[in-house]
Design a protein around this motif. Structure first.
Motif, PDB file in Angstrom:
ATOM      1  N   PRO A 183      -9.368 -11.237  -3.336  1.00 30.74           N
ATOM      2  CA  PRO A 183      -8.963 -10.033  -3.223  1.00 30.74           C
ATOM      3  C   PRO A 183      -7.597  -9.355  -4.068  1.00 30.74           C
ATOM      4  O   PRO A 183      -6.285  -8.265  -3.567  1.00 30.74           O
ATOM      5  N   ILE A 184      -6.959 -10.776  -3.820  1.00 35.27           N
ATOM      6  CA  ILE A 184      -4.926 -10.417  -4.763  1.00 35.27           C
ATOM      7  C   ILE A 184      -5.411 -10.205  -6.296  1.00 35.27           C
ATOM      8  O   ILE A 184      -4.299 -10.831  -6.858  1.00 35.27           O
ATOM      9  N   GLY A 185      -6.193  -9.689  -7.100  1.00 34.97           N
ATOM     10  CA  GLY A 185      -6.671  -9.838  -8.161  1.00 34.97           C
ATOM     11  C   GLY A 185      -6.070  -8.405  -8.700  1.00 34.97           C
ATOM     12  O   GLY A 185      -7.244  -7.175  -8.607  1.00 34.97           O
ATOM     13  N   ASP A 254       1.949 -16.397  -9.421  1.00 38.64           N
ATOM     14  CA  ASP A 254       2.735 -17.019 -10.937  1.00 38.64           C
ATOM     15  C   ASP A 254       2.967 -15.684 -12.071  1.00 38.64           C
ATOM     16  O   ASP A 254       3.739 -15.422 -12.430  1.00 38.64           O
ATOM     17  N   GLU A 255       1.902 -15.606 -11.877  1.00 35.64           N
ATOM     18  CA  GLU A 255       1.863 -14.786 -13.383  1.00 35.64           C
ATOM     19  C   GLU A 255       2.399 -13.558 -13.305  1.00 35.64           C
ATOM     20  O   GLU A 255       3.034 -13.241 -14.162  1.00 35.64           O
ATOM     21  N   ALA A 256       2.140 -13.220 -12.198  1.00 37.43           N
ATOM     22  CA  ALA A 256       2.959 -12.181 -11.753  1.00 37.43           C
ATOM     23  C   ALA A 256       3.786 -11.973 -11.170  1.00 37.43           C
ATOM     24  O   ALA A 256       5.229 -10.892 -11.234  1.00 37.43           O
ATOM     25  N   GLY A 257       4.894 -12.861 -11.499  1.00 41.91           N
ATOM     26  CA  GLY A 257       6.259 -12.773 -11.161  1.00 41.91           C
ATOM     27  C   GLY A 257       6.616 -14.049  -9.676  1.00 41.91           C
ATOM     28  O   GLY A 257       8.100 -13.055  -9.678  1.00 41.91           O
ATOM     29  N   PHE A 258       5.976 -13.492  -8.966  1.00 41.04           N
ATOM     30  CA  PHE A 258       6.054 -14.395  -7.693  1.00 41.04           C
ATOM     31  C   PHE A 258       6.277 -15.826  -7.921  1.00 41.04           C
ATOM     32  O   PHE A 258       5.201 -16.274  -6.835  1.00 41.04           O
ATOM     33  N   GLU A 259       6.542 -17.001  -8.937  1.00 42.70           N
ATOM     34  CA  GLU A 259       6.254 -18.559  -8.375  1.00 42.70           C
ATOM     35  C   GLU A 259       6.617 -18.918  -7.952  1.00 42.70           C
ATOM     36  O   GLU A 259       7.666 -18.963  -6.908  1.00 42.70           O
ATOM     37  N   GLY A 260       5.608 -19.672  -6.972  1.00 45.58           N
ATOM     38  CA  GLY A 260       5.499 -20.342  -5.956  1.00 45.58           C
ATOM     39  C   GLY A 260       5.743 -20.217  -4.558  1.00 45.58           C
ATOM     40  O   GLY A 260       5.313 -20.352  -3.226  1.00 45.58           O
ATOM     41  N   THR A 261       4.979 -19.307  -4.787  1.00 49.61           N
ATOM     42  CA  THR A 261       4.212 -18.399  -3.459  1.00 49.61           C
ATOM     43  C   THR A 261       3.291 -19.027  -2.662  1.00 49.61           C
ATOM     44  O   THR A 261       3.690 -19.488  -1.649  1.00 49.61           O
ATOM     45  N   THR A 262       2.871 -20.038  -3.814  1.00 44.02           N
ATOM     46  CA  THR A 262       1.374 -20.727  -2.548  1.00 44.02           C
ATOM     47  C   THR A 262       2.661 -21.372  -2.059  1.00 44.02           C
ATOM     48  O   THR A 262       1.324 -21.453  -0.637  1.00 44.02           O
ATOM     49  N   ALA A 263       2.959 -22.228  -2.780  1.00 42.34           N
ATOM     50  CA  ALA A 263       3.630 -23.495  -2.514  1.00 42.34           C
ATOM     51  C   ALA A 263       4.297 -23.652  -0.451  1.00 42.34           C
ATOM     52  O   ALA A 263       4.048 -23.870   0.040  1.00 42.34           O
ATOM     53  N   ALA A 278       3.545 -15.016   6.868  1.00 42.89           N
ATOM     54  CA  ALA A 278       3.043 -13.640   6.597  1.00 42.89           C
ATOM     55  C   ALA A 278       4.773 -13.779   5.585  1.00 42.89           C
ATOM     56  O   ALA A 278       5.073 -12.712   4.743  1.00 42.89           O
ATOM     57  N   ALA A 279       5.666 -14.320   6.087  1.00 41.01           N
ATOM     58  CA  ALA A 279       6.748 -13.955   5.515  1.00 41.01           C
ATOM     59  C   ALA A 279       7.626 -13.999   4.192  1.00 41.01           C
ATOM     60  O   ALA A 279       8.275 -13.510   3.500  1.00 41.01           O
ATOM     61  N   GLN A 280       6.888 -15.440   4.198  1.00 44.49           N
ATOM     62  CA  GLN A 280       6.430 -15.634   2.505  1.00 44.49           C
ATOM     63  C   GLN A 280       6.044 -14.263   1.371  1.00 44.49           C
ATOM     64  O   GLN A 280       6.530 -15.157   0.205  1.00 44.49           O
ATOM     65  N   VAL A 281       5.754 -13.322   1.903  1.00 41.71           N
ATOM     66  CA  VAL A 281       4.575 -12.380   1.460  1.00 41.71           C
ATOM     67  C   VAL A 281       6.104 -11.264   1.266  1.00 41.71           C
ATOM     68  O   VAL A 281       5.549 -10.113   2.354  1.00 41.71           O
ATOM     69  N   SER A 282       6.912 -10.907   0.135  1.00 42.49           N
ATOM     70  CA  SER A 282       7.483  -9.962   0.058  1.00 42.49           C
ATOM     71  C   SER A 282       7.410  -8.559   0.333  1.00 42.49           C
ATOM     72  O   SER A 282       6.237  -8.639   0.344  1.00 42.49           O
ATOM     73  N   ALA A 287       3.991  -4.459  -2.881  1.00 46.91           N
ATOM     74  CA  ALA A 287       3.831  -3.071  -3.607  1.00 46.91           C
ATOM     75  C   ALA A 287       3.159  -3.671  -4.869  1.00 46.91           C
ATOM     76  O   ALA A 287       2.260  -2.776  -5.508  1.00 46.91           O
ATOM     77  N   ALA A 288       3.399  -4.996  -5.355  1.00 46.97           N
ATOM     78  CA  ALA A 288       2.148  -5.440  -6.444  1.00 46.97           C
ATOM     79  C   ALA A 288       0.544  -5.312  -6.804  1.00 46.97           C
ATOM     80  O   ALA A 288       0.322  -5.608  -7.635  1.00 46.97           O
ATOM     81  N   PHE A 289       1.035  -5.892  -5.170  1.00 47.41           N
ATOM     82  CA  PHE A 289      -0.808  -6.431  -5.015  1.00 47.41           C
ATOM     83  C   PHE A 289      -1.801  -4.861  -4.105  1.00 47.41           C
ATOM     84  O   PHE A 289      -2.627  -5.715  -3.960  1.00 47.41           O
TER      85      PHE A 289
END
Length: 342
Positions: A183-185, A254-263, A278-282, A287-289
């Motif tokens: 789903p986040i592909g 990371d490859e989409a330009g959002f490095e470190g999101t999972t951590a 949820a707040a870590q998802v800007s 917009a990208a996903f």
């Protein structure tokens, strides 16, 4: 490009109505995830309530069930739907498989490959009376008439797998009939990983990559006012945080330009701070996903975004409010019609 609705399994008394509404609204099919309730029983009820509706598991957990048990359930559902059932299988993650289901999980990729081939061998056995699969994890060679479902007047069910990493995608291209994208592909990930790795696997098997269906779940934010879209955006943000907490999916962010999101999400998760997750998802992540649109523009946006890559779209958050569900069905009908005429 076909468009399905995704749902978690419902109480069995409610599934028939949902299946009928899905069919009348204009969706191609209904896809059942597997959570606390089983996808197979829901699909069975839906097959009787809405003849002709395409049904699939998206995805059912493989390892806790023997390949023969899974094959038998899929075979009966294929017969019940007149050939409109697709079996989607996945590994789940170690904690669920070992600690909740009490099943083995070692080397999940090769195990799933062997499992899929064993399921297909069972399909062959139901027709021929001879079971002959000898793999690394599953060894099946005994069947008698009373323990066989017997032939059906429909082709074998398609067997699809959920895949994220390059090895699994290549394996899907080699032996599966389809791949369920995560789903986040987002489209960049599909272009960088899904299509080339599936093509590599198909080449190993000596078949065209087009033989492998690409099934893409899509999170949507739809409304004709800012207020409508804001509410949808918050729900999508929470869903992305849930999926984004899994370490195996970190490379997609990371490859989409959002490095470190999972951590960052996992740090909040360990603290029990779900709002913080949820707040870590800007808004930039969203917009990208996800796909954001007015209702009138949604069909065109989905075709533009996925028409060149997806075989089937699965609308992740269509089921719910009845009025919105009907509008999503109209969009599904438009996407399928425009894709067919393109």
């Amino acid at each position: 490009m076909h468009v399905d609705a995704m749902t978690v399994p419902q109480p069995l008394g409610q599934v028939g109505d949902l299946a009928r509404r899905t069919q009348s609204a204009g969706f191609s099919g209904l896809l059942f995830t597997e959570t606390g309730r089983t996808a197979y029983l829901n699909a069975a009820v839906a097959s009787q309530a809405a003849p002709g509706l395409e049904l699939s598991t998206g995805v059912a957990v493989a390892f806790p069930r023997s390949p023969f048990v899974t094959a038998a359930a899929a075979w009966e559902l294929q017969e019940a739907t007149g050939g409109n059932f697709r079996l989607g299988l996945g590994t789940q993650v170690r904690t669920h498989v070992v600690r909740r289901y009490g099943a083995a999980f070692e080397r999940p990729g090769p195990r799933l490959r062997d499992y899929l081939l064993a399921v297909k061998a069972c399909f062959s056995a139901f027709r021929s009376g001879k079971l002959d699969h000898h793999g690394e994890f599953y060894d099946l060679d005994f069947i008698t008439p009373q323990w066989s479902a017997g032939p059906i007047d429909a082709p074998d069910p398609k067997v699809e797998i959920a895949a994220v990493n390059p090895w699994m995608l290549r394996m899907a291209g080699e032996v599966a009939d389809g791949v369920h994208v995560h789903p986040i592909g987002e489209p960049g990930y599909i272009g960088r990983h899904v299509l080339p790795k599936v093509a590599e696997g198909a080449a190993i098997a000596g078949r065209p990559a087009s033989d492998v269906a690409i099934i893409v779940p899509v999170m949507t934010i739809v409304g004709d006012t800012d207020e409508e879209r804001d509410k949808q955006r918050d729900a999508v943000r929470a869903s992305m945080a849930f999926y984004g907490s899994t370490p195996n999916y970190a490379f997609i962010w990371d490859e989409a330009g959002f490095e470190g999101t999972t951590a960052r999400i996992r740090e909040k998760q360990k603290a029990g701070d779900f709002a913080g997750m949820a707040a870590q998802v800007s808004d930039e992540h969203v917009a990208a996903f996800a796909t954001e649109s007015t209702w009138d523009a949604l069909a065109g946006k989905l075709i533009d975004k996925y028409g060149a890559t997806a075989t089937r779209l699965v609308l992740y958050n269509a089921v719910g409010d009845p009025e919105r569900f009907e509008r999503y069905g109209e969009v599904a009908r438009l996407v399928s019609a425009r894709s067919a005429s393109a």
